[in-house]
Design an enzyme around this catalytic site. Structure first.
Site, PDB file in Angstrom:
ATOM      1  N   ASN A  12       0.860  -1.181   0.000  1.00 31.95           N
ATOM      2  CA  ASN A  12       0.000   0.000   0.000  1.00 31.95           C
ATOM      3  C   ASN A  12       0.900   1.236   0.000  1.00 31.95           C
ATOM      4  O   ASN A  12       1.491   1.575   1.019  1.00 31.95           O
ATOM      5  CB  ASN A  12      -0.880  -0.036   1.271  1.00 31.95           C
ATOM      6  CG  ASN A  12      -1.672   1.239   1.470  1.00 31.95           C
ATOM      7  OD1 ASN A  12      -1.763   2.074   0.568  1.00 31.95           O
ATOM      8  ND2 ASN A  12      -2.251   1.395   2.652  1.00 31.95           N
ATOM      9  N   LYS A  14       0.088   4.229  -0.293  1.00 35.75           N
ATOM     10  CA  LYS A  14      -0.576   5.411   0.282  1.00 35.75           C
ATOM     11  C   LYS A  14      -0.380   6.613  -0.656  1.00 35.75           C
ATOM     12  O   LYS A  14      -0.269   6.426  -1.857  1.00 35.75           O
ATOM     13  CB  LYS A  14      -0.060   5.676   1.693  1.00 35.75           C
ATOM     14  CG  LYS A  14      -0.131   4.413   2.562  1.00 35.75           C
ATOM     15  CD  LYS A  14       0.000   4.681   4.013  1.00 35.75           C
ATOM     16  CE  LYS A  14      -0.115   3.353   4.763  1.00 35.75           C
ATOM     17  NZ  LYS A  14      -0.141   3.509   6.207  1.00 35.75           N
ATOM     18  N   HIS A  99      -9.495   1.165   4.968  1.00 32.86           N
ATOM     19  CA  HIS A  99      -8.229   1.376   5.668  1.00 32.86           C
ATOM     20  C   HIS A  99      -8.469   2.342   6.823  1.00 32.86           C
ATOM     21  O   HIS A  99      -9.295   3.251   6.714  1.00 32.86           O
ATOM     22  CB  HIS A  99      -7.193   1.958   4.690  1.00 32.86           C
ATOM     23  CG  HIS A  99      -5.813   1.994   5.284  1.00 32.86           C
ATOM     24  ND1 HIS A  99      -5.419   2.986   6.143  1.00 32.86           N
ATOM     25  CD2 HIS A  99      -4.764   1.146   5.173  1.00 32.86           C
ATOM     26  CE1 HIS A  99      -4.168   2.744   6.530  1.00 32.86           C
ATOM     27  NE2 HIS A  99      -3.752   1.638   5.944  1.00 32.86           N
ATOM     28  N   GLU A 101      -6.940   4.792   7.834  1.00 34.21           N
ATOM     29  CA  GLU A 101      -6.780   6.213   7.494  1.00 34.21           C
ATOM     30  C   GLU A 101      -8.038   6.760   6.824  1.00 34.21           C
ATOM     31  O   GLU A 101      -8.359   7.938   6.956  1.00 34.21           O
ATOM     32  CB  GLU A 101      -5.524   6.400   6.624  1.00 34.21           C
ATOM     33  CG  GLU A 101      -4.249   6.270   7.458  1.00 34.21           C
ATOM     34  CD  GLU A 101      -3.047   5.685   6.733  1.00 34.21           C
ATOM     35  OE1 GLU A 101      -3.000   5.753   5.493  1.00 34.21           O
ATOM     36  OE2 GLU A 101      -2.155   5.152   7.427  1.00 34.21           O
ATOM     37  N   GLU A 169      -5.389  -4.819  10.638  1.00 33.64           N
ATOM     38  CA  GLU A 169      -4.389  -3.774  10.833  1.00 33.64           C
ATOM     39  C   GLU A 169      -4.713  -3.007  12.115  1.00 33.64           C
ATOM     40  O   GLU A 169      -5.534  -2.086  12.094  1.00 33.64           O
ATOM     41  CB  GLU A 169      -4.407  -2.800   9.652  1.00 33.64           C
ATOM     42  CG  GLU A 169      -4.040  -3.439   8.333  1.00 33.64           C
ATOM     43  CD  GLU A 169      -3.412  -2.417   7.380  1.00 33.64           C
ATOM     44  OE1 GLU A 169      -2.344  -2.726   6.847  1.00 33.64           O
ATOM     45  OE2 GLU A 169      -3.974  -1.329   7.199  1.00 33.64           O
ATOM     46  N   GLY A 175       2.434   2.333  10.761  1.00 35.04           N
ATOM     47  CA  GLY A 175       3.435   3.390  10.617  1.00 35.04           C
ATOM     48  C   GLY A 175       4.147   3.778  11.900  1.00 35.04           C
ATOM     49  O   GLY A 175       4.825   4.798  11.966  1.00 35.04           O
ATOM     50  N   SER A 215       3.298  -1.999  10.344  1.00 31.40           N
ATOM     51  CA  SER A 215       4.734  -2.056  10.627  1.00 31.40           C
ATOM     52  C   SER A 215       5.388  -3.391  10.287  1.00 31.40           C
ATOM     53  O   SER A 215       6.303  -3.838  10.975  1.00 31.40           O
ATOM     54  CB  SER A 215       5.008  -1.683  12.096  1.00 31.40           C
ATOM     55  OG  SER A 215       4.637  -0.343  12.344  1.00 31.40           O
TER      56      SER A 215
HETATM   57  P1  PGA Z   1       2.832   0.386   7.589  1.00 34.32           P
HETATM   58  O1  PGA Z   1       1.357   0.600   6.980  1.00 34.32           O
HETATM   59  O2  PGA Z   1       3.356  -0.909   7.022  1.00 34.32           O
HETATM   60  O3  PGA Z   1       3.607   1.564   7.124  1.00 34.32           O
HETATM   61  O4  PGA Z   1       2.670   0.324   9.074  1.00 34.32           O
HETATM   62  C1  PGA Z   1       0.488  -0.468   6.790  1.00 34.32           C
HETATM   63  C2  PGA Z   1      -0.800   0.018   6.203  1.00 34.32           C
HETATM   64  O5  PGA Z   1      -1.265   1.112   6.583  1.00 34.32           O
HETATM   65  O6  PGA Z   1      -1.410  -0.649   5.340  1.00 34.32           O
END
Ligand code: PGA
Length: 254
Positions: A12, A14, A99, A101, A169, A175, A215
């Site tokens: 992803n 983003k 997601h 976010e 997640e 992140g 992460s």
């Molecule tokens: P990350 O993000 O691997 O940077 O923690 C995962 C995600 O948001 O899909």
């Protein structure tokens, strides 16, 4: 891992990536060798602006692509929205929906997420439906309840292993460099499989790919991917580096 399920590692990107970054996808394609191809599926979800070119660059590499979100609507007067049909037309096979976010920054409810997942399925995309608890919810001992409620509210009726991927997640792991323990991941993934069994029937639920995300990096991928009912990863930050993404894919390949 679930032995009978072919794992999927999805990147992803983003809101990252300009034209020049298609080189990352090309680099991943170069490293997706015969051994990896035998054991694990890969997908890259670039920003919508790069979807067409990335998909074109990956034709022949057997690497799928996906959108990061889609509209609940098929077409029409929805300025700024991108429909699932448009993503499919640009070459996508998957679409991430729900997601965290999107859920937090854009106020998406379970009902919105379900409508998006259905829109994706209608366009013959496989939705990657994301669920996960916040830190407060985990500390209050509510992680399983939250995740089950999200599943009940956002998984389309009649979904099958071929038309659905679920990603767990934990919001606090995205992140941040923090990850749950293997035992915690095992507990949630087992609960997800059981809840999907109630929603879709045991046979369908048994084959749905359950990804862990938050992460994931080369140093923790083996441990996380070896957890029961973890059938791959949804990778954010590390998917922007071809060598790290490939290392995670190798970890997933046993
Ligand atoms: P990350 O993000 O691997 O940077 O923690 C995962 C995600 O948001 O899909």
């Amino acid at each position: 891992m679930t032995r009978s399920i072919r794992p999927l590692v999805a990147g992803n990107w983003k809101m990252n990536g300009l034209k020049a970054d298609i080189a990352i996808a090309a680099e991943v394609a170069k490293g997706y060798d015969t051994v990896l191809k035998q054991g694990v599926d890969l997908a890259i979800c670039p920003p919508a602006t790069l979807l067409f070119t990335t998909s074109a660059a990956l034709i022949g590499a057997r690497i799928a692509t996906g959108g990061q979100d889609c509209s609940t609507q098929n077409s029409g007067a929805f300025t700024g929205e991108v429909s699932a049909a448009m993503l499919a037309d640009a070459g996508a096979n998957f679409c991430i929906v729900g997601h965290s976010e999107r859920r937090t920054l854009h106020g998406e409810t379970n009902a919105t997420v379900m409508a998006k997942a259905e829109a994706a399925q209608k366009a013959l995309l496989v939705p990657i439906v994301c669920v996960g608890e916040t830190r407060e919810e985990r500390e209050a001992g509510k992680a399983l309840a939250v995740v089950k409620k999200q599943l009940r509210g956002s998984i389309p009726d009649g979904a099958t292993a071929a038309t659905l991927v679920v990603a767990y997640e934990p919001v606090w792991a995205i992140g941040t460099g923090l990850t749950p323990t293997a035992a915690d991941v095992a507990e949630v993934h087992e609960a997800i499989r059981a809840e999907l069994g109630r929603l879709l029937g045991k046979a369908a639920a048994a084959g749905v790919r359950l990804l862990y995300g938050g992460s994931v990096k080369p140093s923790n991928a083996s441990e996380l991917m070896n957890v029961a009912n973890v059938d791959g990863a949804l990778v954010g930050g590390a998917s922007l580096k071809a060598d790290e993404f490939l290392a995670i894919a190798r970890a997933c390949n046993g």
